[in-house]
Design a protein around this motif. Sequence first.
Motif, PDB file in Angstrom:
ATOM      1  N   ASP A  91      44.524  26.885  38.624  1.00 49.78           N
ATOM      2  CA  ASP A  91      45.937  26.962  38.979  1.00 49.78           C
ATOM      3  C   ASP A  91      46.307  25.749  39.829  1.00 49.78           C
ATOM      4  N   PRO A  92      47.199  24.877  39.374  1.00 51.77           N
ATOM      5  CA  PRO A  92      47.534  23.676  40.141  1.00 51.77           C
ATOM      6  C   PRO A  92      48.178  23.972  41.484  1.00 51.77           C
ATOM      7  N   VAL A  93      48.950  25.074  41.564  1.00 48.01           N
ATOM      8  CA  VAL A  93      49.569  25.427  42.831  1.00 48.01           C
ATOM      9  C   VAL A  93      48.502  25.804  43.852  1.00 48.01           C
ATOM     10  N   ALA A  94      47.483  26.546  43.419  1.00 46.58           N
ATOM     11  CA  ALA A  94      46.369  26.877  44.319  1.00 46.58           C
ATOM     12  C   ALA A  94      45.577  25.624  44.679  1.00 46.58           C
ATOM     13  N   ALA A  95      45.480  24.689  43.745  1.00 43.82           N
ATOM     14  CA  ALA A  95      44.685  23.483  43.983  1.00 43.82           C
ATOM     15  C   ALA A  95      45.278  22.614  45.077  1.00 43.82           C
ATOM     16  N   VAL A  96      46.606  22.539  45.173  1.00 40.61           N
ATOM     17  CA  VAL A  96      47.215  21.625  46.147  1.00 40.61           C
ATOM     18  C   VAL A  96      47.304  22.234  47.544  1.00 40.61           C
ATOM     19  N   ALA A 123      48.349  14.312  34.748  1.00 46.64           N
ATOM     20  CA  ALA A 123      48.576  15.124  33.551  1.00 46.64           C
ATOM     21  C   ALA A 123      48.972  14.223  32.379  1.00 46.64           C
ATOM     22  N   PRO A 124      49.014  14.757  31.156  1.00 44.59           N
ATOM     23  CA  PRO A 124      49.382  13.952  29.983  1.00 44.59           C
ATOM     24  C   PRO A 124      50.715  13.234  30.151  1.00 44.59           C
ATOM     25  N   GLU A 125      50.814  12.069  29.520  1.00 43.85           N
ATOM     26  CA  GLU A 125      51.928  11.134  29.701  1.00 43.85           C
ATOM     27  C   GLU A 125      53.179  11.573  28.934  1.00 43.85           C
ATOM     28  N   ARG A 126      53.745  12.711  29.367  1.00 42.15           N
ATOM     29  CA  ARG A 126      54.967  13.208  28.739  1.00 42.15           C
ATOM     30  C   ARG A 126      55.830  13.873  29.807  1.00 42.15           C
ATOM     31  N   TYR A 127      57.111  13.535  29.811  1.00 41.56           N
ATOM     32  CA  TYR A 127      58.015  14.136  30.794  1.00 41.56           C
ATOM     33  C   TYR A 127      57.992  15.651  30.718  1.00 41.56           C
ATOM     34  N   GLU A 128      57.931  16.189  29.489  1.00 35.36           N
ATOM     35  CA  GLU A 128      58.013  17.648  29.338  1.00 35.36           C
ATOM     36  C   GLU A 128      56.771  18.356  29.872  1.00 35.36           C
ATOM     37  N   VAL A 129      55.686  17.616  30.087  1.00 37.94           N
ATOM     38  CA  VAL A 129      54.491  18.182  30.720  1.00 37.94           C
ATOM     39  C   VAL A 129      54.512  17.942  32.222  1.00 37.94           C
ATOM     40  N   LYS A 130      54.803  16.721  32.621  1.00 34.39           N
ATOM     41  CA  LYS A 130      54.708  16.355  34.029  1.00 34.39           C
ATOM     42  C   LYS A 130      55.823  16.973  34.884  1.00 34.39           C
ATOM     43  N   ARG A 131      57.038  17.036  34.375  1.00 38.23           N
ATOM     44  CA  ARG A 131      58.141  17.478  35.220  1.00 38.23           C
ATOM     45  C   ARG A 131      58.007  18.925  35.690  1.00 38.23           C
ATOM     46  N   PRO A 132      57.705  19.892  34.813  1.00 38.99           N
ATOM     47  CA  PRO A 132      57.513  21.258  35.335  1.00 38.99           C
ATOM     48  C   PRO A 132      56.287  21.381  36.231  1.00 38.99           C
ATOM     49  N   LEU A 133      55.266  20.594  35.949  1.00 36.56           N
ATOM     50  CA  LEU A 133      54.077  20.617  36.800  1.00 36.56           C
ATOM     51  C   LEU A 133      54.418  20.099  38.194  1.00 36.56           C
ATOM     52  N   LEU A 134      55.120  18.983  38.270  1.00 40.00           N
ATOM     53  CA  LEU A 134      55.499  18.429  39.567  1.00 40.00           C
ATOM     54  C   LEU A 134      56.467  19.352  40.297  1.00 40.00           C
ATOM     55  N   ARG A 135      57.352  19.992  39.555  1.00 36.44           N
ATOM     56  CA  ARG A 135      58.271  20.945  40.178  1.00 36.44           C
ATOM     57  C   ARG A 135      57.502  22.077  40.851  1.00 36.44           C
ATOM     58  N   ALA A 136      56.480  22.583  40.169  1.00 36.06           N
ATOM     59  CA  ALA A 136      55.710  23.713  40.706  1.00 36.06           C
ATOM     60  C   ALA A 136      54.894  23.320  41.933  1.00 36.06           C
ATOM     61  N   ILE A 137      54.235  22.166  41.868  1.00 34.38           N
ATOM     62  CA  ILE A 137      53.358  21.809  42.989  1.00 34.38           C
ATOM     63  C   ILE A 137      54.149  21.322  44.204  1.00 34.38           C
ATOM     64  N   THR A 138      55.281  20.641  43.980  1.00 35.45           N
ATOM     65  CA  THR A 138      56.047  20.205  45.150  1.00 35.45           C
ATOM     66  C   THR A 138      56.687  21.380  45.865  1.00 35.45           C
ATOM     67  N   ALA A 139      56.994  22.434  45.139  1.00 32.73           N
ATOM     68  CA  ALA A 139      57.563  23.620  45.777  1.00 32.73           C
ATOM     69  C   ALA A 139      56.561  24.294  46.704  1.00 32.73           C
ATOM     70  N   ALA A 140      55.274  24.026  46.495  1.00 33.64           N
ATOM     71  CA  ALA A 140      54.233  24.678  47.279  1.00 33.64           C
ATOM     72  C   ALA A 140      53.694  23.800  48.401  1.00 33.64           C
ATOM     73  N   LEU A 141      54.206  22.575  48.526  1.00 34.56           N
ATOM     74  CA  LEU A 141      53.648  21.625  49.485  1.00 34.56           C
ATOM     75  C   LEU A 141      54.601  21.370  50.650  1.00 34.56           C
ATOM     76  N   PRO A 142      54.059  21.097  51.836  1.00 34.39           N
ATOM     77  CA  PRO A 142      54.926  20.656  52.929  1.00 34.39           C
ATOM     78  C   PRO A 142      55.540  19.300  52.605  1.00 34.39           C
ATOM     79  N   PRO A 143      56.691  18.972  53.177  1.00 31.88           N
ATOM     80  CA  PRO A 143      57.434  17.775  52.773  1.00 31.88           C
ATOM     81  C   PRO A 143      56.738  16.460  53.054  1.00 31.88           C
ATOM     82  N   GLU A 144      55.784  16.442  53.970  1.00 36.39           N
ATOM     83  CA  GLU A 144      55.137  15.170  54.316  1.00 36.39           C
ATOM     84  C   GLU A 144      54.025  14.771  53.351  1.00 36.39           C
ATOM     85  N   VAL A 145      53.624  15.665  52.450  1.00 41.20           N
ATOM     86  CA  VAL A 145      52.532  15.354  51.521  1.00 41.20           C
ATOM     87  C   VAL A 145      53.081  14.530  50.353  1.00 41.20           C
TER      88      VAL A 145
END
Length: 316
Positions: free
Chosen positions: A79-84, A94-116
Amino acid sequence: MSQTEPRPAVRRVAVVGAGTIGASWTAWFLSRGLEVVASDPSPGAPDLIRRMVEGAWPILQGLGATADADPARWRFEADPVAAVAGCDFVQESAPERYEVKRPLLRAITAALPPEVVVASSSSGLLASRLSEECTHPERVVIGHPFNPPHLIPLVEVVGGATASAEAVRAAVAFYRAVGKRPITLNKEVPGHLANRLQAALWREAVHMVAEGVASVADVDAAISEGPGLRWALMGPHTTMHLAGGEGGMESFMRHLMPAVTSWWPSLGNPEVTPELQAKLIAGVAEANGGAGTQELARRRDAALARLLAARASSAG
């Protein structure tokens, strides 16, 4: 975190996306004494990481792994959210496609403090588009390595229209601290900088084959046995500076630049037809004596390690 408050030191890195690039990043981070949490949806990812680290470790030790480096100091979280969670820096690969990277980045940034800082290994996508749906998009940057990341020093850092200057500075400082050679792009363009330079050269290489000027093997040799050797030591501008003799770049501009620019209009823009693709595929196989990609990569990495060691010993 305020603009003046210092960021915490990076001790644990999340590598989100653990294919070839992510596994290579993992090996490098471990060799610099960091703890790594890796994540990937593939069930074969942990084995790939393990093989990459084991295979690269002797080379990394020879290149000067830190005293506290530990090849076993990593764990896997599917789970990437658990990993971060609890990580100080995120390297997304992740694979070089917006449709893969954008939801992944959305999920992990929501779980991280702003300074990371979250850095994407993307080889050509735009930071401003990747971060559109992210929490605190100002901390999402491009941190593009050159393959293989555990050997090639270059990392391109791009903030684009959305990342803060602070996030860019933090990414550059992190990469420099772990022994990389980061460069900063002042504006974002598709393909960033190094890949665009590489693409321009390869376009002309393909044109030379398409026009029957030279074989694939001789086109490759024209670089690897010629200017490529100089480019391992200095870039194209400094190379031309030396080509100008004692007068340097000023002399080059006066005496040689007119000849060089006279070639530019004839540079090619080949149509890569199925026939040309077949010619390139056959030419590469012939040029390399039929050696497979794994064997070629093994030779490349061994030679890169020797080259890096030689450059380090002769640095003045």
